[in-house]
Design an enzyme around this catalytic site. Structure first.
Site, PDB file in Angstrom:
ATOM      1  N   GLY A   8      -8.447  -5.306  -2.050  1.00  0.00           N
ATOM      2  CA  GLY A   8      -8.019  -3.936  -2.342  1.00  0.00           C
ATOM      3  C   GLY A   8      -6.702  -3.890  -3.083  1.00  0.00           C
ATOM      4  O   GLY A   8      -5.687  -4.389  -2.602  1.00  0.00           O
ATOM      5  N   TYR A  11      -2.173   1.064  -2.928  1.00  0.00           N
ATOM      6  CA  TYR A  11      -0.730   1.004  -2.619  1.00  0.00           C
ATOM      7  C   TYR A  11      -0.419  -0.190  -1.715  1.00  0.00           C
ATOM      8  O   TYR A  11       0.558  -0.903  -1.926  1.00  0.00           O
ATOM      9  CB  TYR A  11      -0.279   2.271  -1.888  1.00  0.00           C
ATOM     10  CG  TYR A  11      -0.438   3.541  -2.672  1.00  0.00           C
ATOM     11  CD1 TYR A  11       0.374   3.807  -3.767  1.00  0.00           C
ATOM     12  CD2 TYR A  11      -1.385   4.489  -2.312  1.00  0.00           C
ATOM     13  CE1 TYR A  11       0.235   4.982  -4.481  1.00  0.00           C
ATOM     14  CE2 TYR A  11      -1.530   5.668  -3.019  1.00  0.00           C
ATOM     15  CZ  TYR A  11      -0.715   5.908  -4.106  1.00  0.00           C
ATOM     16  OH  TYR A  11      -0.860   7.069  -4.811  1.00  0.00           O
ATOM     17  N   ASN A  34     -10.423  -6.486  -6.329  1.00  0.00           N
ATOM     18  CA  ASN A  34     -10.437  -5.016  -6.346  1.00  0.00           C
ATOM     19  C   ASN A  34     -11.686  -4.546  -7.082  1.00  0.00           C
ATOM     20  O   ASN A  34     -12.150  -5.202  -8.015  1.00  0.00           O
ATOM     21  CB  ASN A  34      -9.176  -4.482  -7.046  1.00  0.00           C
ATOM     22  CG  ASN A  34      -9.018  -2.983  -6.844  1.00  0.00           C
ATOM     23  OD1 ASN A  34      -8.966  -2.512  -5.711  1.00  0.00           O
ATOM     24  ND2 ASN A  34      -8.952  -2.229  -7.919  1.00  0.00           N
ATOM     25  N   GLU A 159      -3.283  20.711  -2.011  1.00  0.00           N
ATOM     26  CA  GLU A 159      -2.814  20.263  -3.336  1.00  0.00           C
ATOM     27  C   GLU A 159      -3.899  20.500  -4.393  1.00  0.00           C
ATOM     28  O   GLU A 159      -3.614  20.938  -5.502  1.00  0.00           O
ATOM     29  CB  GLU A 159      -2.431  18.780  -3.292  1.00  0.00           C
ATOM     30  CG  GLU A 159      -1.159  18.542  -2.481  1.00  0.00           C
ATOM     31  CD  GLU A 159      -0.485  17.208  -2.770  1.00  0.00           C
ATOM     32  OE1 GLU A 159      -1.202  16.199  -2.841  1.00  0.00           O
ATOM     33  OE2 GLU A 159       0.749  17.194  -2.925  1.00  0.00           O
ATOM     34  N   ASP A 283      -4.522   2.425   4.748  1.00  0.00           N
ATOM     35  CA  ASP A 283      -5.395   3.361   5.474  1.00  0.00           C
ATOM     36  C   ASP A 283      -6.467   2.672   6.306  1.00  0.00           C
ATOM     37  O   ASP A 283      -7.004   3.264   7.242  1.00  0.00           O
ATOM     38  CB  ASP A 283      -6.091   4.307   4.479  1.00  0.00           C
ATOM     39  CG  ASP A 283      -5.180   5.439   4.040  1.00  0.00           C
ATOM     40  OD1 ASP A 283      -3.959   5.340   4.274  1.00  0.00           O
ATOM     41  OD2 ASP A 283      -5.685   6.411   3.465  1.00  0.00           O
ATOM     42  N   GLN A 295       2.827   6.466   1.935  1.00  0.00           N
ATOM     43  CA  GLN A 295       4.151   5.996   2.344  1.00  0.00           C
ATOM     44  C   GLN A 295       4.064   4.829   3.333  1.00  0.00           C
ATOM     45  O   GLN A 295       4.698   3.786   3.139  1.00  0.00           O
ATOM     46  CB  GLN A 295       4.898   7.175   2.986  1.00  0.00           C
ATOM     47  CG  GLN A 295       6.344   6.921   3.176  1.00  0.00           C
ATOM     48  CD  GLN A 295       7.054   8.069   3.894  1.00  0.00           C
ATOM     49  OE1 GLN A 295       8.148   7.882   4.352  1.00  0.00           O
ATOM     50  NE2 GLN A 295       6.463   9.219   3.997  1.00  0.00           N
ATOM     51  N   LYS A 354       9.062  15.864  -5.207  1.00  0.00           N
ATOM     52  CA  LYS A 354       7.668  15.389  -5.280  1.00  0.00           C
ATOM     53  C   LYS A 354       7.507  14.506  -6.529  1.00  0.00           C
ATOM     54  O   LYS A 354       6.915  13.426  -6.477  1.00  0.00           O
ATOM     55  CB  LYS A 354       6.727  16.605  -5.353  1.00  0.00           C
ATOM     56  CG  LYS A 354       5.260  16.261  -5.413  1.00  0.00           C
ATOM     57  CD  LYS A 354       4.719  15.801  -4.081  1.00  0.00           C
ATOM     58  CE  LYS A 354       3.228  15.559  -4.120  1.00  0.00           C
ATOM     59  NZ  LYS A 354       2.716  15.045  -2.869  1.00  0.00           N
TER      60      LYS A 354
HETATM   61  C1  LIG Z   1      -5.438  13.957  -3.167  1.00  0.00           C
HETATM   62  C2  LIG Z   1      -4.586  13.106  -2.277  1.00  0.00           C
HETATM   63  C3  LIG Z   1      -3.217  13.316  -2.227  1.00  0.00           C
HETATM   64  C4  LIG Z   1      -2.420  12.524  -1.405  1.00  0.00           C
HETATM   65  N1  LIG Z   1      -1.072  12.741  -1.387  1.00  0.00           N
HETATM   66  C5  LIG Z   1      -0.279  11.939  -0.644  1.00  0.00           C
HETATM   67  C6  LIG Z   1       1.140  12.110  -0.654  1.00  0.00           C
HETATM   68  O1  LIG Z   1       1.666  13.000  -1.325  1.00  0.00           O
HETATM   69  N2  LIG Z   1       1.882  11.273   0.098  1.00  0.00           N
HETATM   70  C7  LIG Z   1       1.324  10.274   0.855  1.00  0.00           C
HETATM   71  O2  LIG Z   1       2.068   9.526   1.509  1.00  0.00           O
HETATM   72  N3  LIG Z   1      -0.017  10.101   0.904  1.00  0.00           N
HETATM   73  C8  LIG Z   1      -0.829  10.898   0.172  1.00  0.00           C
HETATM   74  N4  LIG Z   1      -2.186  10.720   0.198  1.00  0.00           N
HETATM   75  C9  LIG Z   1      -2.764   9.658   1.049  1.00  0.00           C
HETATM   76  C10 LIG Z   1      -2.712   8.316   0.314  1.00  0.00           C
HETATM   77  O3  LIG Z   1      -3.246   8.435  -0.971  1.00  0.00           O
HETATM   78  C11 LIG Z   1      -3.422   7.211   1.088  1.00  0.00           C
HETATM   79  O4  LIG Z   1      -2.869   7.138   2.366  1.00  0.00           O
HETATM   80  C12 LIG Z   1      -3.255   5.884   0.342  1.00  0.00           C
HETATM   81  O5  LIG Z   1      -4.002   5.912  -0.849  1.00  0.00           O
HETATM   82  C13 LIG Z   1      -3.647   4.664   1.161  1.00  0.00           C
HETATM   83  O6  LIG Z   1      -3.377   3.522   0.403  1.00  0.00           O
HETATM   84  P1  LIG Z   1      -4.285   2.206   0.533  1.00  0.00           P
HETATM   85  O7  LIG Z   1      -3.674   1.171  -0.337  1.00  0.00           O
HETATM   86  O8  LIG Z   1      -4.512   1.901   1.958  1.00  0.00           O
HETATM   87  O9  LIG Z   1      -5.714   2.640  -0.024  1.00  0.00           O
HETATM   88  P2  LIG Z   1      -6.196   3.109  -1.469  1.00  0.00           P
HETATM   89  O10 LIG Z   1      -5.116   3.758  -2.217  1.00  0.00           O
HETATM   90  O11 LIG Z   1      -7.438   3.894  -1.201  1.00  0.00           O
HETATM   91  O12 LIG Z   1      -6.604   1.749  -2.188  1.00  0.00           O
HETATM   92  C14 LIG Z   1      -7.733   1.007  -1.783  1.00  0.00           C
HETATM   93  C15 LIG Z   1      -8.140   0.088  -2.909  1.00  0.00           C
HETATM   94  O13 LIG Z   1      -9.242  -0.708  -2.464  1.00  0.00           O
HETATM   95  C16 LIG Z   1     -10.272  -0.706  -3.441  1.00  0.00           C
HETATM   96  N5  LIG Z   1     -11.556  -0.860  -2.750  1.00  0.00           N
HETATM   97  C17 LIG Z   1     -12.122  -0.029  -1.851  1.00  0.00           C
HETATM   98  N6  LIG Z   1     -13.300  -0.522  -1.423  1.00  0.00           N
HETATM   99  C18 LIG Z   1     -13.476  -1.692  -2.076  1.00  0.00           C
HETATM  100  C19 LIG Z   1     -14.488  -2.693  -2.049  1.00  0.00           C
HETATM  101  N7  LIG Z   1     -15.573  -2.581  -1.272  1.00  0.00           N
HETATM  102  N8  LIG Z   1     -14.335  -3.785  -2.835  1.00  0.00           N
HETATM  103  C20 LIG Z   1     -13.243  -3.932  -3.629  1.00  0.00           C
HETATM  104  N9  LIG Z   1     -12.257  -3.021  -3.683  1.00  0.00           N
HETATM  105  C21 LIG Z   1     -12.372  -1.920  -2.923  1.00  0.00           C
HETATM  106  C22 LIG Z   1     -10.139   0.647  -4.131  1.00  0.00           C
HETATM  107  O14 LIG Z   1     -10.724   0.608  -5.425  1.00  0.00           O
HETATM  108  C23 LIG Z   1      -8.621   0.814  -4.165  1.00  0.00           C
HETATM  109  O15 LIG Z   1      -8.085   0.190  -5.300  1.00  0.00           O
HETATM  110  C24 LIG Z   1      -3.010  11.501  -0.612  1.00  0.00           C
HETATM  111  C25 LIG Z   1      -4.395  11.288  -0.672  1.00  0.00           C
HETATM  112  C26 LIG Z   1      -5.176  12.072  -1.494  1.00  0.00           C
HETATM  113  C27 LIG Z   1      -6.662  11.816  -1.567  1.00  0.00           C
END
Ligand SMILES: Cc1cc2nc3c(=O)[nH]c(=O)nc-3n(C[C@H](O)[C@H](O)[C@H](O)COP(=O)(O)OP(=O)(O)OC[C@H]3O[C@@H](n4cnc5c(N)ncnc54)[C@H](O)[C@@H]3O)c2cc1C
Length: 374
Positions: A8, A11, A34, A159, A283, A295, A354
């Site tokens: 993945g 972030y 990814n 949003e 997440d 964050q 923001k």
């Molecule tokens: C519209 C929106 C607004 C938001 N605003 C905020 C904000 O203002 N502040 C804040 O703190 N949080 C915000 N969030 C929440 C935040 O975006 C998430 O908590 C954050 O993206 C989690 O990061 P992550 O790296 O765990 O997952 P992600 O950002 O979801 O990254 C996961 C990665 O894994 C990859 N992936 C998934 N499944 C597979 C697979 N099977 N094989 C290979 N790759 C895969 C995806 O392509 C992606 O690149 C918001 C969310 C949304 C939807």
């Protein structure tokens, strides 16, 4: 060489890689898998879906990570023992970092499996394309009106509603009367944005209403039928486009791998370890009762990147501790409300803060040049 596999490039995954110490490359081969060549700035996806931005949310992963990292574009299917199975291959690991993010959770709400969602760049773009093609039908007088129902009045629902109301009205100008578009935001709880206090709920509601969004609180969605959206209070809403932002879960790879989990999230300890040689961040990880946000995902990734060397060597590493600096909710390009360091903010200052939080990530990936535009 020790094999460290990172799943993945969101972030969490990229923060992990960005914070690896130089020494690690002498003893470990780091591989990142990814699903796409691009990283998407997930916290901007509501803007992509609303037509407020597009390519600004994308980063070419190869260009922003250390050249010594082996980057593979592939889709992870499942994990068994010390092997990760993807669509096209399999990868063995000594240490695994799971950073696969989140998916839509409908909590079994009938008919919502096929609703639109704002979970990935591709799905956000599909939503935008559906809405804007319906806008064009209004302009061409091929339809009389358009009902868009957004289920979920949390951060992403508010949003998206705000951004769509603003961008939609801009697009409609000189083409059709935007009053023909009804945007309804439905929330089961007594108030939208439950993480904020009374003052901010009211302010956010007012801003949305001024933008023409109908806000329905205390309105639990029961199911989606042919007639529209049925609410618990028996009201039925017409719905040409239905967007579900009322819940998220971890990643289905966790289910496929038969790991013990909490809605596809992995319970981690204070070193972010799930079990043995497997760590989870972002997440897809459940750390205490903290809500999943970008964050905490960034902080988890940075912590694990900095400490993985110690953890591999079996040395004492500091425990992960989350510093919650607050959360800001944009409502269209010109308005925002939020709480930072315990203080409520709104108006231009909130809009600026923001923007700053969004730019901070661009800078982490691309350097200070990213402030002046990408
Ligand atoms: C519209 C929106 C607004 C938001 N605003 C905020 C904000 O203002 N502040 C804040 O703190 N949080 C915000 N969030 C929440 C935040 O975006 C998430 O908590 C954050 O993206 C989690 O990061 P992550 O790296 O765990 O997952 P992600 O950002 O979801 O990254 C996961 C990665 O894994 C990859 N992936 C998934 N499944 C597979 C697979 N099977 N094989 C290979 N790759 C895969 C995806 O392509 C992606 O690149 C918001 C969310 C949304 C939807």
């Amino acid at each position: 060489m020790i094999k460290i596999l990172v799943l993945g490039g969101g972030y969490a995954g990229l923060s992990f890689i960005k914070n690896l110490p130089d020494e690690i490359f002498k003893k470990a081969q780091i591989t990142l898998i990814n699903a796409n060549q691009f990283h998407y700035h997930t916290a901007l996806l509501h803007k992509v879906a609303a037509g407020e931005c597009d390519k600004e949310a994308l980063f070419d992963i190869k260009k922003v990570i250390d050249k010594r990292v082996n980057f593979v574009v592939d889709e992870v299917a499942k994990i068994e023992e010390n092997t990760v199975f993807t669509k096209d291959a399999k990868f063995e690991f000594d240490y695994l970092i799971i950073a696969l993010g989140f998916e839509k959770e409908t909590f079994g709400c009938d008919g919502m499996e096929n609703s639109r969602e704002i979970t990935t760049y591709a799905k956000s773009l599909e939503l935008k394309n559906e809405i804007y093609s319906k806008f064009d039908e209004l302009a061409d007088k091929k339809r009389e009106n358009l009902d868009i129902v957004i289920c979920g009045g949390g951060l992403s629902g508010v949003e998206f509603a705000g951004a769509l109301a603003r961008e939609g009205a801009k697009y409609a100008k000189d083409k059709f009367d935007f009053k023909k578009v009804k945007i309804t935001l439905v929330e089961a709880l007594p108030q939208i944005l439950p993480m904020y206090d009374e003052k901010l709920h009211k302010k956010a509601s007012e801003i949305l209403q001024n933008l023409g969004v109908l806000v329905l609180e205390n309105s639990k969605v029961v199911k989606r039928t042919k007639a529209g959206i049925l609410l618990e209070n028996e009201r039925v809403l017409n719905a040409d486009v239905v967007v579900w932002v009322a819940g998220i879960r971890g990643n289905s790879v966790v289910d496929n791998s038969k790991f013990k989990n909490h809605r596809a999230r992995l319970l981690v300890d204070e070193n972010l370890k799930f079990k043995d040689n497997i760590y989870a961040i972002g997440d897809v990880a459940k750390f205490k009762e903290f809500a999943p946000t970008a964050q905490i995902a960034c902080q988890m990734g940075a912590y694990l990147g900095k400490n993985i060397n110690l953890l591999i060597d079996g040395k004492n590493a500091p425990k992960f501790s989350y510093q919650n600096k607050g959360l800001i909710c944009s409502i269209g390009k010109e308005r925002a409300v939020g709480n930072i360091f315990g203080q409520n903010i709104s108006g231009k200052f909130a809009v600026f803060m923001k923007w700053l939080t969004e730019k901070k990530w661009d800078v982490e990936l691309e350097g200070v040049g990213a402030i002046f535009g990408r």
